[in-house]
Design a protein around this motif. Structure first.
Motif, PDB file in Angstrom:
ATOM      1  N   ALA A   1      37.293  46.057  39.893  1.00  0.00           N
ATOM      2  CA  ALA A   1      36.671  44.730  39.868  1.00  0.00           C
ATOM      3  C   ALA A   1      35.162  44.869  40.051  1.00  0.00           C
ATOM      4  N   ARG A   2      34.427  43.873  39.588  1.00  0.00           N
ATOM      5  CA  ARG A   2      32.967  43.918  39.745  1.00  0.00           C
ATOM      6  C   ARG A   2      32.544  43.561  41.175  1.00  0.00           C
TER       7      ARG A   2
ATOM      8  N   THR B   1      43.277  41.997  39.003  1.00  0.00           N
ATOM      9  CA  THR B   1      42.000  41.812  38.301  1.00  0.00           C
ATOM     10  C   THR B   1      42.125  41.055  36.989  1.00  0.00           C
TER      11      THR B   1
ATOM     12  N   THR C   1      36.962  39.755  42.258  1.00  0.00           N
ATOM     13  CA  THR C   1      36.671  38.941  41.080  1.00  0.00           C
ATOM     14  C   THR C   1      35.622  39.658  40.238  1.00  0.00           C
ATOM     15  N   ASP C   2      35.578  39.315  38.962  1.00  0.00           N
ATOM     16  CA  ASP C   2      34.507  39.794  38.084  1.00  0.00           C
ATOM     17  C   ASP C   2      33.366  38.787  37.999  1.00  0.00           C
ATOM     18  N   ASP C   3      33.518  37.660  38.665  1.00  0.00           N
ATOM     19  CA  ASP C   3      32.548  36.565  38.610  1.00  0.00           C
ATOM     20  C   ASP C   3      31.615  36.646  39.816  1.00  0.00           C
TER      21      ASP C   3
END
Length: 374
Positions: free
Chosen positions: A49-50, A173, A198-200
């Protein structure tokens, strides 16, 4: 009385002790600190994940995910029924109504066909809390496709599934957010704690804001909305960093537990183990089996009590949430599969520090409960 064999005890070592000692030496004892930052970075890398936000529990992570998804009073949120109550309680925190969906036999996870039925038959739900049960991924591809098609926010409850994969990709993810737990019985522990991934980047920022009492940017304490005291402490994050370093080893040992039990007990009449679905690799957090009393000559509860008499902890599989008194009036779709699994299912001691001798002792006692041993 022999020493207690626990279902899933903590498994800690020198790495955790050294990192906690560092936290004390630096006097970073209060919430937040360099170990929190490092744990978030390392965890995000582990699951692909980011962003990751360390929180006080998996329940806190799920609560914030639902809140930031816009869930509120009058909304419906779909939820797996065969799971722990913490998967559904945060839905109620926000004033929404949980709608419980049954599982399928292939993985014991939420049935995508029932999800499709729910999305056709009911008004549009706000979100889906999808549980990856006992360390095994749900069938994500059709579930993600359905959620995207109908505009339903997908939140992955991966509290039990760190180290599990779906089509070679770590779970947690694929949706709006994924949540993990580091409770004392989980595959890695921080004593108590959780993580939202999250990737946000904006979602991660909002999560941190709400988790630190929603304190506005000001030299004094300024608050314009309700927040929560949900952040993880630097000391507990230090434990988590040490645990995370050995995740692969812990998964391997739990999978070895399953293989041992499967080999020694799999031939017993009426015994079936939780299957591993073709789409993923389970972390085998807990080894779970079912006992058919019409074939076995015994049942799940009799076996559990024999183990308990010998100071061994085993537990029934989760009681479906649609059977819980708390949710007696909640809507549901299906239920027969999870009800059968609850009636027949047993979780055996599965800790990553379970000794060969203790594992053999468990298996021997289980075998002793059967009238016919093959």
């Amino acid at each position: 009385m022999p020493p207690r064999i626990y279902l899933s005890p903590p498994d800690v070592g020198p790495d955790e002790q050294a990192l906690v000692a560092d936290a004390f030496a630096s006097n970073w004892i209060a919430p937040l600190g360099p170990h929190v930052d490092a744990f978030e970075t390392e965890f995000a890398q582990e699951v692909g994940a980011r962003h990751a936000v360390a929180l006080s529990s998996g329940t806190a992570a799920l609560h914030l995910a639902l809140r930031l998804a816009g869930v509120g009073a009058g909304d419906e949120v779909l939820c797996s029924s065969l799971t722990f109550v913490a998967s559904a309680n945060p839905i109620c925190y926000e004033g929404a109504t949980p709608v419980f969906l049954d599982c399928e036999r292939e993985s014991w996870n939420l049935d995508p066909n029932l999800l499709a039925d729910a999305l056709r038959a009911r008004r549009k739900p706000k979100a889906l809390v999808l549980v990856h049960l006992y360390g095994q991924s749900a069938n994500l591809d059709p579930i993600v496709e359905l959620c995207d098609k109908h505009g339903v926010v997908l939140i992955e409850d991966a509290a039990e599934a760190l180290g599990a994969t779906y089509r070679n990709r770590p779970v947690g993810t694929r949706g709006f957010a994924g949540v993990f737990s580091f409770n004392g019985n989980k595959i890695i522990t921080t004593s108590g704690g959780g993580m939202l991934v999250t990737d946000d980047g904006e979602l991660a920022k909002r999560t941190r804001f709400l988790a630190t009492q929603a304190r506005d940017s000001a030299p004094h304490y300024e608050h314009s909305q309700i927040g929560y005291n949900y952040r993880l402490s630097n000391v507990l994050a230090a434990i988590g960093r040490g645990q995370l370093r050995h995740l692969g080893e812990k998964v391997a040992r739990r999978r070895a537990n399953f293989e041992f039990y499967n080999q020694t007990l799999g031939g017993l009449p009426g015994v079936h183990f939780m299957p591993e679905a073709a789409w993923g690799r389970s972390n085998r957090w807990l080894t779970c089996l079912t006992i058919d009393p019409t074939v076995a000559g015994t049942d799940r509860e009799k076996v559990r009590l024999v183990l308990e008499k010998e100071n061994i902890e085993a537990r029934p599989v989760w009681k479906p949430l649609h059977l819980q008194p708390l949710f007696a009036q909640a809507p549901r779709l299906g239920g027969a599969v999870s009800e059968e699994l609850f009636a027949r299912g047993l979780c055996l001691p599965s800790g990553s520090n379970l000794s060969d001798a203790d594992r053999a002792r468990v298996a021997s006692l289980v075998r002793s409960c059967f009238l016919t041993v093959r």
